[in-house]
Design an enzyme around this catalytic site. Sequence first.
Site, mmCIF file in Angstrom:
data_model
loop_
_atom_site.group_PDB
_atom_site.id
_atom_site.type_symbol
_atom_site.label_atom_id
_atom_site.label_comp_id
_atom_site.label_asym_id
_atom_site.label_seq_id
_atom_site.Cartn_x
_atom_site.Cartn_y
_atom_site.Cartn_z
ATOM 1 N N GLY A 138 -7.694 5.861 -5.320
ATOM 2 C CA GLY A 138 -8.721 4.604 -5.932
ATOM 3 C C GLY A 138 -7.781 4.185 -6.998
ATOM 4 O O GLY A 138 -6.938 5.009 -7.728
ATOM 5 N N GLY A 142 -6.972 3.819 -10.548
ATOM 6 C CA GLY A 142 -7.457 4.659 -11.729
ATOM 7 C C GLY A 142 -7.049 4.015 -12.959
ATOM 8 O O GLY A 142 -7.727 4.539 -14.066
ATOM 9 N N ARG A 143 -6.207 3.096 -12.907
ATOM 10 C CA ARG A 143 -5.842 2.114 -14.282
ATOM 11 C C ARG A 143 -5.664 0.906 -13.907
ATOM 12 O O ARG A 143 -4.590 0.409 -14.429
ATOM 13 C CB ARG A 143 -4.671 2.888 -14.391
ATOM 14 C CG ARG A 143 -3.467 3.111 -13.605
ATOM 15 C CD ARG A 143 -2.127 3.395 -14.414
ATOM 16 N NE ARG A 143 -1.271 3.862 -13.591
ATOM 17 C CZ ARG A 143 0.143 3.574 -13.927
ATOM 18 N NH1 ARG A 143 0.297 3.535 -14.877
ATOM 19 N NH2 ARG A 143 1.069 4.033 -12.913
ATOM 20 N N ASP A 167 -5.788 8.314 -18.363
ATOM 21 C CA ASP A 167 -5.938 7.511 -19.598
ATOM 22 C C ASP A 167 -6.405 5.840 -19.038
ATOM 23 O O ASP A 167 -6.663 5.090 -20.094
ATOM 24 C CB ASP A 167 -5.345 7.643 -20.652
ATOM 25 C CG ASP A 167 -3.836 6.990 -20.431
ATOM 26 O OD1 ASP A 167 -3.508 6.727 -19.141
ATOM 27 O OD2 ASP A 167 -2.826 7.217 -21.069
ATOM 28 N N GLY A 168 -6.107 5.784 -17.823
ATOM 29 C CA GLY A 168 -6.181 4.290 -17.143
ATOM 30 C C GLY A 168 -5.163 3.234 -17.882
ATOM 31 O O GLY A 168 -5.388 2.088 -17.803
ATOM 32 N N ARG A 195 0.010 -7.968 -11.750
ATOM 33 C CA ARG A 195 0.751 -7.877 -10.427
ATOM 34 C C ARG A 195 0.225 -8.624 -9.385
ATOM 35 O O ARG A 195 -0.974 -8.807 -9.253
ATOM 36 C CB ARG A 195 0.623 -6.355 -9.875
ATOM 37 C CG ARG A 195 1.108 -6.107 -8.346
ATOM 38 C CD ARG A 195 1.559 -4.674 -8.260
ATOM 39 N NE ARG A 195 0.473 -3.981 -7.808
ATOM 40 C CZ ARG A 195 0.391 -2.547 -7.651
ATOM 41 N NH1 ARG A 195 1.443 -1.800 -7.959
ATOM 42 N NH2 ARG A 195 -0.978 -1.749 -7.507
ATOM 43 N N ARG A 214 -3.982 -0.822 1.887
ATOM 44 C CA ARG A 214 -2.910 0.398 1.954
ATOM 45 C C ARG A 214 -3.258 1.197 3.176
ATOM 46 O O ARG A 214 -4.714 1.121 3.479
ATOM 47 C CB ARG A 214 -2.663 1.200 0.694
ATOM 48 C CG ARG A 214 -3.087 0.632 -0.509
ATOM 49 C CD ARG A 214 -3.878 1.389 -1.532
ATOM 50 N NE ARG A 214 -3.927 0.577 -2.761
ATOM 51 C CZ ARG A 214 -3.014 0.481 -3.694
ATOM 52 N NH1 ARG A 214 -2.184 1.436 -3.821
ATOM 53 N NH2 ARG A 214 -3.456 -0.270 -4.830
ATOM 54 N N ASP A 255 -0.806 5.919 -0.096
ATOM 55 C CA ASP A 255 -1.595 4.975 -0.831
ATOM 56 C C ASP A 255 -0.483 4.096 -1.386
ATOM 57 O O ASP A 255 -1.129 3.175 -2.233
ATOM 58 C CB ASP A 255 -2.225 5.821 -1.865
ATOM 59 C CG ASP A 255 -1.303 6.649 -2.712
ATOM 60 O OD1 ASP A 255 -0.688 7.644 -2.118
ATOM 61 O OD2 ASP A 255 -1.351 6.599 -3.808
ATOM 62 N N ASN A 256 0.857 4.168 -1.206
ATOM 63 C CA ASN A 256 1.639 3.099 -1.593
ATOM 64 C C ASN A 256 2.380 2.443 -0.487
ATOM 65 O O ASN A 256 3.423 1.745 -0.969
ATOM 66 C CB ASN A 256 2.675 3.978 -2.643
ATOM 67 C CG ASN A 256 2.070 4.560 -3.759
ATOM 68 O OD1 ASN A 256 1.181 4.058 -4.395
ATOM 69 N ND2 ASN A 256 2.811 5.514 -4.391
HETATM 70 P P1 AMP Z 1 0.782 6.187 -8.412
HETATM 71 O O1 AMP Z 1 1.467 7.432 -8.346
HETATM 72 O O2 AMP Z 1 1.036 5.114 -9.224
HETATM 73 O O3 AMP Z 1 0.610 5.754 -6.836
HETATM 74 O O4 AMP Z 1 -0.894 6.607 -8.667
HETATM 75 C C1 AMP Z 1 -1.339 7.614 -7.862
HETATM 76 C C2 AMP Z 1 -2.893 7.753 -8.260
HETATM 77 O O5 AMP Z 1 -3.152 8.080 -9.724
HETATM 78 C C3 AMP Z 1 -3.914 6.341 -8.225
HETATM 79 O O6 AMP Z 1 -5.061 6.547 -7.886
HETATM 80 C C4 AMP Z 1 -3.487 5.642 -9.779
HETATM 81 O O7 AMP Z 1 -4.649 4.757 -9.915
HETATM 82 C C5 AMP Z 1 -3.593 7.092 -10.483
HETATM 83 N N1 AMP Z 1 -3.197 7.085 -11.944
HETATM 84 C C6 AMP Z 1 -1.778 6.745 -11.892
HETATM 85 N N2 AMP Z 1 -1.742 6.712 -13.347
HETATM 86 C C7 AMP Z 1 -2.953 6.718 -14.107
HETATM 87 C C8 AMP Z 1 -3.240 6.611 -15.458
HETATM 88 N N3 AMP Z 1 -2.680 6.594 -16.345
HETATM 89 N N4 AMP Z 1 -4.987 6.663 -15.628
HETATM 90 C C9 AMP Z 1 -5.560 6.840 -14.513
HETATM 91 N N5 AMP Z 1 -5.146 6.816 -13.159
HETATM 92 C C10 AMP Z 1 -3.811 6.904 -12.873
HETATM 93 MG MG MG Z 2 -0.126 3.825 -6.144
#
Ligand code: AMP
Ligand code: MG
Length: 484
Positions: free
Chosen positions: A85, A87-88, A120-121, A171, A178, A248-249
Amino acid sequence: MNFSNTYTCLDEIFYEKTRPTPVRNPRLFLWNSSMAEQLMIPNELKHDSVALAQAFSGNQILPGSEPIATAYAGHQFGHFAPQLGDGRAHLLGEVFDQFGQRWDIQLKGSGRTLFSRGGDGRCALGPAVREFIMSEAMKALGVPTTRCLAVVTTGEPVFRDTTLPGAVVTRLASSHLRIGTFQLFAARGDHQALKTLCDYTIERHYPDLQEEGANKYLLFVDKVIERLIRLVVEWMRVGFIHGVMNTDNISLCGETIDYGPCAMMGTYDPETVYSSIDTQGRYAFGNQPEIMQWNIARLAECLLPLINADKNKAIDKVGGIITEFPIRFEQVYMKMMGKKLGLTSFQQEDQKLLFSVLDQLKERRMDYTVTFDLLTKSLMSEVVASQMKNELEECFDLWQKRINEQAATSQEVHELMRQYNPVVIPRNHHVEAVIQECEETGKVTLAEKFLQVLRSPYEELAQTSQYQDPPSNGDEDYETFCGT
Ligand code: AMP
Ligand code: MG
């Protein structure tokens, strides 16, 4: 802005209603004015950089926006994570552009949500700038991609290995649906939610399928395959390595999404991988088609209950389509590579020529973009032709012979090749230099200059030559990191 939100009409199991966490001192850092025109951002907002910084940091919620964090799961490096989900990220809502195309507007780095887990979002400025530059470059190269509207600095630090300036990136995507979105509900065994999600996706991205009867969901997989094949073929055309092709990407509408650890291949080698966490080379340049097939198989698994109530029958039906992926991919890939070589029509026997050219590139550690650019130029210049003959040896003679057999003139072949072979790509060392300048000086001068060149990747502008140089060591030590 005129929001017309549809995702928030779905049940709240698909998202969490949540607001961005305000930031201390938002400042507009990068602004995509042509995208702003396209989105018809109202004049009073467009010309007020303070208001823009407020809106695109998440400090001010635009009228009509209903911020949510979307829920999804996903396979990360082959391992299933049942709950990911946003997360940020906060999806502000959906708007139509001047062409009638619907866009999701999403803030990334805008604070914690239900899905943040330990995170940290937030987002650091570097990855935000990378996403802006890379997506603009990909768009201009003609590769389907999400876009960026803005990068706003937050005036707050983010803590990674070091302390970095924070930013929020806006974005734009045709949607944020996805493969992982489907996986979330499949893993829960929630067939009703799956059906709702699938019908929603079809209506939004594959509306022609709406009229289909019992075969609708099977045809859906087929159409998704078509778009994702096109996407990977386009990546292979320009030398793009996504770097983190987790499910998820992978967007259901076939856009490049998530520019975390992506990079461009310099020296031609299918095994090229730059991501520091991809120790097995799972997402190497040449593995991208196979991984895409694997990802689509995960989507197909989710849809089994919709395809046929009898699981074995469903597997039979969809299994056939998945098995055909490599053949279908190869057809599109070969045709594209043929065009890179200037072949108006690609014959089976041309594979030999293609492979010998690629082998030569690999063996002699030649740069992918430079070689195809010079091959294009060799049609118009004796000097370049003899240089290329030196480098490609007998491959060059074979290629020339094949080109000369065609009815097309050199001029026509040149034009064709130019459409498929960029003169400039966002090379890793230039992207890094620009990011570093942004981080260290807070200035966008270099970024704007780079963007201007990248926005015309098939033309040689006055400044283009400054960005064409391959990295001095062939990017041997280059490493990318997930933009977290
Ligand atoms: P990503 O590798 O960017 O596709 O992220 C994978 C997952 O980690 C997704 O659910 C993101 O929302 C979460 N995520 C990545 N970076 C952060 C962050 N700094 N704080 C909270 N969630 C994160
Ligand atoms: Mg992602």
